[in-house]
Design a protein around this motif. Structure first.
Motif, PDB file in Angstrom:
ATOM      1  N   MET A 116       0.821  -1.193   0.000  1.00  0.00           N
ATOM      2  CA  MET A 116       0.000   0.000   0.000  1.00  0.00           C
ATOM      3  C   MET A 116       0.865   1.257   0.000  1.00  0.00           C
ATOM      4  SD  MET A 116      -3.086  -0.926   2.534  1.00  0.00           S
ATOM      5  CE  MET A 116      -3.637  -2.596   2.587  1.00  0.00           C
ATOM      6  N   GLN A 117       1.874   1.284   0.853  1.00  0.00           N
ATOM      7  CA  GLN A 117       2.770   2.440   0.896  1.00  0.00           C
ATOM      8  C   GLN A 117       3.556   2.548  -0.415  1.00  0.00           C
ATOM      9  OE1 GLN A 117       2.638   4.620   3.493  1.00  0.00           O
ATOM     10  NE2 GLN A 117       3.991   5.964   2.366  1.00  0.00           N
ATOM     11  N   GLY A 118       3.932   1.396  -0.980  1.00  0.00           N
ATOM     12  CA  GLY A 118       4.645   1.382  -2.255  1.00  0.00           C
ATOM     13  C   GLY A 118       3.794   1.938  -3.380  1.00  0.00           C
ATOM     14  N   GLN A 119       2.497   1.649  -3.356  1.00  0.00           N
ATOM     15  CA  GLN A 119       1.587   2.189  -4.367  1.00  0.00           C
ATOM     16  C   GLN A 119       1.501   3.708  -4.251  1.00  0.00           C
ATOM     17  OE1 GLN A 119      -1.913  -0.075  -3.397  1.00  0.00           O
ATOM     18  NE2 GLN A 119      -1.439  -1.651  -4.922  1.00  0.00           N
ATOM     19  N   LEU A 120       1.470   4.214  -3.022  1.00  0.00           N
ATOM     20  CA  LEU A 120       1.434   5.654  -2.809  1.00  0.00           C
ATOM     21  C   LEU A 120       2.718   6.302  -3.323  1.00  0.00           C
ATOM     22  CD1 LEU A 120       0.247   8.265  -1.620  1.00  0.00           C
ATOM     23  CD2 LEU A 120       1.258   7.603   0.575  1.00  0.00           C
ATOM     24  N   THR A 121       3.842   5.690  -3.034  1.00  0.00           N
ATOM     25  CA  THR A 121       5.127   6.224  -3.504  1.00  0.00           C
ATOM     26  C   THR A 121       5.165   6.259  -5.031  1.00  0.00           C
ATOM     27  OG1 THR A 121       6.238   5.437  -1.516  1.00  0.00           O
ATOM     28  CG2 THR A 121       7.628   5.879  -3.438  1.00  0.00           C
ATOM     29  N   ALA A 122       4.670   5.216  -5.675  1.00  0.00           N
ATOM     30  CA  ALA A 122       4.630   5.177  -7.134  1.00  0.00           C
ATOM     31  C   ALA A 122       3.677   6.232  -7.693  1.00  0.00           C
ATOM     32  CB  ALA A 122       4.231   3.784  -7.614  1.00  0.00           C
ATOM     33  N   CYS A 123       2.575   6.462  -7.023  1.00  0.00           N
ATOM     34  CA  CYS A 123       1.621   7.493  -7.451  1.00  0.00           C
ATOM     35  C   CYS A 123       2.263   8.878  -7.364  1.00  0.00           C
ATOM     36  CB  CYS A 123       0.358   7.418  -6.597  1.00  0.00           C
ATOM     37  SG  CYS A 123      -0.936   8.572  -7.114  1.00  0.00           S
ATOM     38  N   LYS A 124       2.977   9.141  -6.283  1.00  0.00           N
ATOM     39  CA  LYS A 124       3.684  10.419  -6.142  1.00  0.00           C
ATOM     40  C   LYS A 124       4.702  10.582  -7.264  1.00  0.00           C
ATOM     41  CE  LYS A 124       3.518  10.504  -1.091  1.00  0.00           C
ATOM     42  NZ  LYS A 124       4.374  10.509   0.116  1.00  0.00           N
ATOM     43  N   SER A 125       5.398   9.522  -7.592  1.00  0.00           N
ATOM     44  CA  SER A 125       6.367   9.553  -8.681  1.00  0.00           C
ATOM     45  C   SER A 125       5.672   9.859 -10.005  1.00  0.00           C
ATOM     46  CB  SER A 125       7.110   8.229  -8.753  1.00  0.00           C
ATOM     47  OG  SER A 125       8.028   8.231  -9.821  1.00  0.00           O
ATOM     48  N   ASN A 126       4.513   9.256 -10.226  1.00  0.00           N
ATOM     49  CA  ASN A 126       3.736   9.557 -11.434  1.00  0.00           C
ATOM     50  C   ASN A 126       3.407  11.041 -11.519  1.00  0.00           C
ATOM     51  OD1 ASN A 126       3.664   6.863 -12.212  1.00  0.00           O
ATOM     52  ND2 ASN A 126       1.584   6.513 -11.470  1.00  0.00           N
ATOM     53  N   LEU A 127       2.996  11.617 -10.401  1.00  0.00           N
ATOM     54  CA  LEU A 127       2.643  13.037 -10.387  1.00  0.00           C
ATOM     55  C   LEU A 127       3.858  13.916 -10.678  1.00  0.00           C
ATOM     56  CD1 LEU A 127       0.157  13.040  -7.403  1.00  0.00           C
ATOM     57  CD2 LEU A 127      -0.380  13.670  -9.764  1.00  0.00           C
ATOM     58  N   LYS A 128       4.985  13.566 -10.129  1.00  0.00           N
ATOM     59  CA  LYS A 128       6.209  14.329 -10.405  1.00  0.00           C
ATOM     60  C   LYS A 128       6.595  14.206 -11.875  1.00  0.00           C
ATOM     61  CE  LYS A 128       8.143  14.051  -5.749  1.00  0.00           C
ATOM     62  NZ  LYS A 128       9.259  13.528  -4.933  1.00  0.00           N
ATOM     63  N   ASN A 129       6.464  13.022 -12.436  1.00  0.00           N
ATOM     64  CA  ASN A 129       6.762  12.832 -13.858  1.00  0.00           C
ATOM     65  C   ASN A 129       5.798  13.625 -14.736  1.00  0.00           C
ATOM     66  OD1 ASN A 129       8.910  11.138 -13.329  1.00  0.00           O
ATOM     67  ND2 ASN A 129       7.689   9.273 -13.489  1.00  0.00           N
ATOM     68  N   LEU A 130       4.531  13.660 -14.353  1.00  0.00           N
ATOM     69  CA  LEU A 130       3.564  14.471 -15.085  1.00  0.00           C
ATOM     70  C   LEU A 130       3.951  15.950 -15.007  1.00  0.00           C
ATOM     71  CD1 LEU A 130       0.253  12.712 -14.051  1.00  0.00           C
ATOM     72  CD2 LEU A 130       1.089  12.996 -16.393  1.00  0.00           C
ATOM     73  N   GLY A 131       4.360  16.394 -13.820  1.00  0.00           N
ATOM     74  CA  GLY A 131       4.782  17.780 -13.651  1.00  0.00           C
ATOM     75  C   GLY A 131       5.973  18.122 -14.531  1.00  0.00           C
ATOM     76  N   THR A 132       6.931  17.224 -14.616  1.00  0.00           N
ATOM     77  CA  THR A 132       8.097  17.437 -15.479  1.00  0.00           C
ATOM     78  C   THR A 132       7.669  17.512 -16.942  1.00  0.00           C
ATOM     79  OG1 THR A 132       9.560  16.321 -13.923  1.00  0.00           O
ATOM     80  CG2 THR A 132      10.313  16.460 -16.205  1.00  0.00           C
ATOM     81  N   ALA A 133       6.778  16.634 -17.359  1.00  0.00           N
ATOM     82  CA  ALA A 133       6.306  16.633 -18.739  1.00  0.00           C
ATOM     83  C   ALA A 133       5.538  17.912 -19.070  1.00  0.00           C
ATOM     84  CB  ALA A 133       5.429  15.403 -18.988  1.00  0.00           C
ATOM     85  N   VAL A 134       4.750  18.417 -18.126  1.00  0.00           N
ATOM     86  CA  VAL A 134       4.010  19.663 -18.347  1.00  0.00           C
ATOM     87  C   VAL A 134       4.985  20.828 -18.541  1.00  0.00           C
ATOM     88  CG1 VAL A 134       2.469  21.341 -17.241  1.00  0.00           C
ATOM     89  CG2 VAL A 134       1.898  18.922 -17.195  1.00  0.00           C
ATOM     90  N   VAL A 135       6.031  20.867 -17.747  1.00  0.00           N
ATOM     91  CA  VAL A 135       7.034  21.934 -17.887  1.00  0.00           C
ATOM     92  C   VAL A 135       7.770  21.811 -19.221  1.00  0.00           C
ATOM     93  CG1 VAL A 135       9.189  22.852 -16.937  1.00  0.00           C
ATOM     94  CG2 VAL A 135       7.279  22.325 -15.424  1.00  0.00           C
ATOM     95  N   MET A 136       8.101  20.603 -19.622  1.00  0.00           N
ATOM     96  CA  MET A 136       8.760  20.405 -20.918  1.00  0.00           C
ATOM     97  C   MET A 136       7.851  20.875 -22.055  1.00  0.00           C
ATOM     98  SD  MET A 136      10.555  16.701 -20.114  1.00  0.00           S
ATOM     99  CE  MET A 136      10.479  16.180 -21.785  1.00  0.00           C
ATOM    100  N   TYR A 137       6.575  20.559 -21.960  1.00  0.00           N
ATOM    101  CA  TYR A 137       5.593  21.013 -22.943  1.00  0.00           C
ATOM    102  C   TYR A 137       5.583  22.536 -22.990  1.00  0.00           C
ATOM    103  CZ  TYR A 137       1.085  21.874 -25.198  1.00  0.00           C
ATOM    104  OH  TYR A 137       0.095  22.333 -26.037  1.00  0.00           O
TER     105      TYR A 137
END
Length: 99
Positions: A1-22
């Motif tokens: 469960m905690q690992g899923q949360l950590t992966a979700c946070k990572s997804n959000l950070k990756n989305l944030g990076t992609a938005v800035v690149m865009y």
């Protein structure tokens, strides 16, 4: 469960990076919708590991004045580890918002 949360946070950070690149490639403007990030900035929109579906696209909000955005894991996917509904979140102003 905690690992899923950590992966979700990572997804959000990756989305944030992609938005800035865009934005870098588009005159400083964030995308109107998150689907515009594929395939150039992301191969695919990630899925939240807690529910195995895209919980991010529907939550993405771009604000024009000032130009910023917020995206979050929509739903109650992480309440079992102490998070409120629609968290974690990521915004251009604050970065990762955990609660």
């Amino acid at each position: 469960m905690q690992g899923q949360l950590t992966a979700c946070k990572s997804n959000l950070k990756n989305l944030g990076t992609a938005v800035v690149m865009y934005a870098t490639d588009n005159g400083g403007n964030y995308p109107a919708e998150i689907s515009l990030l594929t395939p150039r900035y992301l191969k695919a929109i990630p899925t939240c590991p807690a529910c195995e579906k895209d919980t991010y696209s529907a939550s993405y909000e771009r604000h024009l004045r000032p130009d910023d955005y917020t995206v979050y894991c929509g739903g109650t996917n992480h309440v079992n580890v102490g998070y409120s509904a629609n968290y974690p979140q990521f915004s251009s102003a604050s970065g990762l918002i955990e609660r």
